[in-house]
Design an enzyme around this catalytic site. Sequence first.
Site, PDB file in Angstrom:
ATOM      1  CB  THR A  88      30.193  47.235  40.087  1.00  0.00           C
ATOM      2  OG1 THR A  88      31.198  48.120  39.612  1.00  0.00           O
ATOM      3  CG2 THR A  88      29.556  46.548  38.887  1.00  0.00           C
ATOM      4  CG  ASP A  89      31.744  52.458  40.172  1.00  0.00           C
ATOM      5  OD1 ASP A  89      32.165  51.351  39.772  1.00  0.00           O
ATOM      6  OD2 ASP A  89      32.498  53.352  40.607  1.00  0.00           O
ATOM      7  CD  GLU A  90      34.162  48.225  36.903  1.00  0.00           C
ATOM      8  OE1 GLU A  90      34.284  47.622  35.834  1.00  0.00           O
ATOM      9  OE2 GLU A  90      34.977  48.118  37.841  1.00  0.00           O
ATOM     10  CE1 TYR A 100      32.456  42.346  37.880  1.00  0.00           C
ATOM     11  CE2 TYR A 100      32.961  44.641  37.362  1.00  0.00           C
ATOM     12  CZ  TYR A 100      32.567  43.670  38.265  1.00  0.00           C
ATOM     13  OH  TYR A 100      32.263  44.025  39.566  1.00  0.00           O
ATOM     14  CE  LYS A 140      28.343  42.688  40.127  1.00  0.00           C
ATOM     15  NZ  LYS A 140      28.176  41.695  41.217  1.00  0.00           N
TER      16      LYS A 140
HETATM   17  P1  NAD Z   1      36.397  38.498  44.556  1.00  0.00           P
HETATM   18  O1  NAD Z   1      36.701  38.077  43.159  1.00  0.00           O
HETATM   19  O2  NAD Z   1      37.522  38.852  45.476  1.00  0.00           O
HETATM   20  O3  NAD Z   1      35.542  37.365  45.293  1.00  0.00           O
HETATM   21  C1  NAD Z   1      34.505  36.676  44.643  1.00  0.00           C
HETATM   22  C2  NAD Z   1      34.128  35.490  45.523  1.00  0.00           C
HETATM   23  O4  NAD Z   1      33.030  34.810  44.889  1.00  0.00           O
HETATM   24  C3  NAD Z   1      35.247  34.457  45.676  1.00  0.00           C
HETATM   25  O5  NAD Z   1      35.309  34.012  47.018  1.00  0.00           O
HETATM   26  C4  NAD Z   1      34.834  33.317  44.748  1.00  0.00           C
HETATM   27  O6  NAD Z   1      35.306  32.047  45.173  1.00  0.00           O
HETATM   28  C5  NAD Z   1      33.321  33.421  44.848  1.00  0.00           C
HETATM   29  N1  NAD Z   1      32.642  32.852  43.682  1.00  0.00           N
HETATM   30  C6  NAD Z   1      32.926  33.036  42.370  1.00  0.00           C
HETATM   31  N2  NAD Z   1      32.062  32.327  41.619  1.00  0.00           N
HETATM   32  C7  NAD Z   1      31.213  31.697  42.468  1.00  0.00           C
HETATM   33  C8  NAD Z   1      30.097  30.843  42.291  1.00  0.00           C
HETATM   34  N3  NAD Z   1      29.671  30.472  41.080  1.00  0.00           N
HETATM   35  N4  NAD Z   1      29.435  30.395  43.383  1.00  0.00           N
HETATM   36  C9  NAD Z   1      29.848  30.742  44.638  1.00  0.00           C
HETATM   37  N5  NAD Z   1      30.912  31.537  44.861  1.00  0.00           N
HETATM   38  C10 NAD Z   1      31.581  32.023  43.785  1.00  0.00           C
HETATM   39  O7  NAD Z   1      35.387  39.711  44.404  1.00  0.00           O
HETATM   40  P2  NAD Z   1      35.197  40.993  45.338  1.00  0.00           P
HETATM   41  O8  NAD Z   1      36.146  42.047  44.900  1.00  0.00           O
HETATM   42  O9  NAD Z   1      35.143  40.578  46.742  1.00  0.00           O
HETATM   43  O10 NAD Z   1      33.746  41.458  44.856  1.00  0.00           O
HETATM   44  C11 NAD Z   1      32.580  41.016  45.540  1.00  0.00           C
HETATM   45  C12 NAD Z   1      31.368  41.605  44.842  1.00  0.00           C
HETATM   46  O11 NAD Z   1      31.452  43.029  44.846  1.00  0.00           O
HETATM   47  C13 NAD Z   1      31.231  41.187  43.374  1.00  0.00           C
HETATM   48  O12 NAD Z   1      29.871  40.949  43.107  1.00  0.00           O
HETATM   49  C14 NAD Z   1      31.740  42.392  42.611  1.00  0.00           C
HETATM   50  O13 NAD Z   1      31.111  42.478  41.351  1.00  0.00           O
HETATM   51  C15 NAD Z   1      31.314  43.527  43.526  1.00  0.00           C
HETATM   52  N6  NAD Z   1      32.155  44.734  43.441  1.00  0.00           N
HETATM   53  C16 NAD Z   1      33.485  44.676  43.695  1.00  0.00           C
HETATM   54  C17 NAD Z   1      34.229  45.845  43.646  1.00  0.00           C
HETATM   55  C18 NAD Z   1      35.704  45.870  43.981  1.00  0.00           C
HETATM   56  O14 NAD Z   1      36.310  46.931  43.963  1.00  0.00           O
HETATM   57  N7  NAD Z   1      36.330  44.750  44.336  1.00  0.00           N
HETATM   58  C19 NAD Z   1      33.631  47.053  43.308  1.00  0.00           C
HETATM   59  C20 NAD Z   1      32.267  47.060  43.019  1.00  0.00           C
HETATM   60  C21 NAD Z   1      31.532  45.893  43.113  1.00  0.00           C
HETATM   61  P1  TYD Z   2      41.244  47.067  38.641  1.00  0.00           P
HETATM   62  O1  TYD Z   2      41.848  46.996  39.995  1.00  0.00           O
HETATM   63  O2  TYD Z   2      41.348  45.888  37.732  1.00  0.00           O
HETATM   64  O3  TYD Z   2      39.712  47.496  38.850  1.00  0.00           O
HETATM   65  P2  TYD Z   2      38.612  47.972  37.753  1.00  0.00           P
HETATM   66  O4  TYD Z   2      39.094  47.647  36.391  1.00  0.00           O
HETATM   67  O5  TYD Z   2      37.417  47.150  38.128  1.00  0.00           O
HETATM   68  O6  TYD Z   2      38.426  49.438  37.973  1.00  0.00           O
HETATM   69  O7  TYD Z   2      41.879  48.301  37.889  1.00  0.00           O
HETATM   70  C1  TYD Z   2      41.840  49.604  38.425  1.00  0.00           C
HETATM   71  C2  TYD Z   2      42.450  50.536  37.400  1.00  0.00           C
HETATM   72  O8  TYD Z   2      43.862  50.259  37.300  1.00  0.00           O
HETATM   73  C3  TYD Z   2      41.888  50.362  35.994  1.00  0.00           C
HETATM   74  O9  TYD Z   2      41.826  51.646  35.376  1.00  0.00           O
HETATM   75  C4  TYD Z   2      42.918  49.504  35.286  1.00  0.00           C
HETATM   76  C5  TYD Z   2      44.214  49.894  35.953  1.00  0.00           C
HETATM   77  N1  TYD Z   2      45.255  48.834  36.068  1.00  0.00           N
HETATM   78  C6  TYD Z   2      46.570  49.090  35.673  1.00  0.00           C
HETATM   79  O10 TYD Z   2      46.894  50.202  35.189  1.00  0.00           O
HETATM   80  N2  TYD Z   2      47.508  48.110  35.824  1.00  0.00           N
HETATM   81  C7  TYD Z   2      47.202  46.879  36.340  1.00  0.00           C
HETATM   82  O11 TYD Z   2      48.089  46.009  36.423  1.00  0.00           O
HETATM   83  C8  TYD Z   2      45.847  46.633  36.753  1.00  0.00           C
HETATM   84  C9  TYD Z   2      45.444  45.304  37.330  1.00  0.00           C
HETATM   85  C10 TYD Z   2      44.915  47.643  36.609  1.00  0.00           C
END
Ligand code: NAD
Ligand code: TYD
Length: 373
Positions: A140-142, A165, A169
């Site tokens: 992630t960019d975070e 988090y 990561k």
């Molecule tokens: P999500 O929370 O929707 O899905 C996570 C999945 O992992 C779920 O299906 C969960 O059951 C599974 N999981 C959790 N713990 C597990 C374990 N111990 N063993 C096996 N499976 C397990 O997450 P997402 O949004 O799909 O993110 C996927 C990946 O992308 C993550 O690594 C996250 O850090 C990264 N990511 C997400 C975003 C975003 O915007 N959603 C952005 C940047 C990076």
């Molecule tokens: P989120 O979707 O949790 O992603 P991330 O924290 O990984 O960027 O949140 C996106 C942005 O929205 C973040 O700045 C927090 C804000 N946010 C709210 O303002 N209200 C909400 O209910 C949630 C879930 C997030």
Amino acid sequence: MKHYLVTGGAGFIGANYVKYILKEHSDIQLVILDDLTYAGNLGTIKDDLKDPRVEFVKGSIVDPQIVQSIFEKHPIDFVVNFAAESHVDRSIENPQLFLQTNILGTQNMLDTAKKFWTVGKDEKGYPIYREGVKYLQVSTDEVYGSLGETGYFTEKTPLDPRSPYSASKTGADLIVVAYSETYKMPVNITRCSNNYGPYHFPEKLIPLIIKNILEGKKLPVYGDGSNVRDWLYVEDHCKAIDSVLLRGRTGEVYNVGGHNEMKNIDIVKLTIATIRRLLEENPEYGKALKFSSPDLSWLNDDLITFVKDRLGHDQRYAIDPTKITTELGWYPETKFADGIVKTIRWYLENQDWVEEVTSGDYQKYYEQMYGNR
Ligand code: NAD
Ligand code: TYD
């Protein structure tokens, strides 16, 4: 024929990736490993599981036996590690789970892949790996921390995570780098910005706002809503991951971003306006509302409520995707204006999915986070 092991394939991005590779590549075999936490749902991939190319294994990436048994049964070529605890707010409440899953799980995946992929040793003692294998860590960019008003994250930006988090990561990324340096393991890391699209669990901003609107609830915006995120349509992300897996230079990090920076408050206002327009254009969508409403006058910005800010809330994320664009020709194809309409339409048409995934502990989580608004 390539054998993929995709972890977290029942979650948001993992499931979209499963659908993407099944569509793009006919000659693959795919094992999905997922522990089905609150964020993983078999309903999301139920059609994909009917495909004879797919096998599902329920289990944790932290568990050496489970991961080993998959490698014993299948000649895995590619590991794509999506599995993680992914929600910043939850990491503030329970950091340890994030360290266990995200760091130890990554190390276990790497270790097992190294064991099964090693075919010998070179004269210096480094492992020699089977031809064509690769481990890809979805990051992630975070990990880069938080930006001020200007500037972008490049792959050279120092790692500076702020939340439990993002710290977990970052730990995972560093262990991937360690396996690359110490054991010369063939790896890539992708670091992407905030994804949006179908199957996004409604604890994250965009799907939570859509869900609350359809329930006529208030829309919680943290702080003053000025925080900026760089939104990437999930299918564009899936394409980027597959490009890096197939064509990325081994050992390299690739940033994946949308050039779609928006303030949270503007995202929320745009979501309100878009849902209102779609409901006006197509009265059928009214079925998605959870209460009967003779008119839509309630559907306006007054639904927004500014709530207590997230602890350590990162101000701004923005990715410079020059490297992946110049090396692999990838760019974010979906403009936010189109992607958000596609996403909202998907939610209006898939309320069964939302109900299914929020039927468990979701209500308890929501009340703890936001009170009974
Ligand atoms: P999500 O929370 O929707 O899905 C996570 C999945 O992992 C779920 O299906 C969960 O059951 C599974 N999981 C959790 N713990 C597990 C374990 N111990 N063993 C096996 N499976 C397990 O997450 P997402 O949004 O799909 O993110 C996927 C990946 O992308 C993550 O690594 C996250 O850090 C990264 N990511 C997400 C975003 C975003 O915007 N959603 C952005 C940047 C990076
Ligand atoms: P989120 O979707 O949790 O992603 P991330 O924290 O990984 O960027 O949140 C996106 C942005 O929205 C973040 O700045 C927090 C804000 N946010 C709210 O303002 N209200 C909400 O209910 C949630 C879930 C997030």
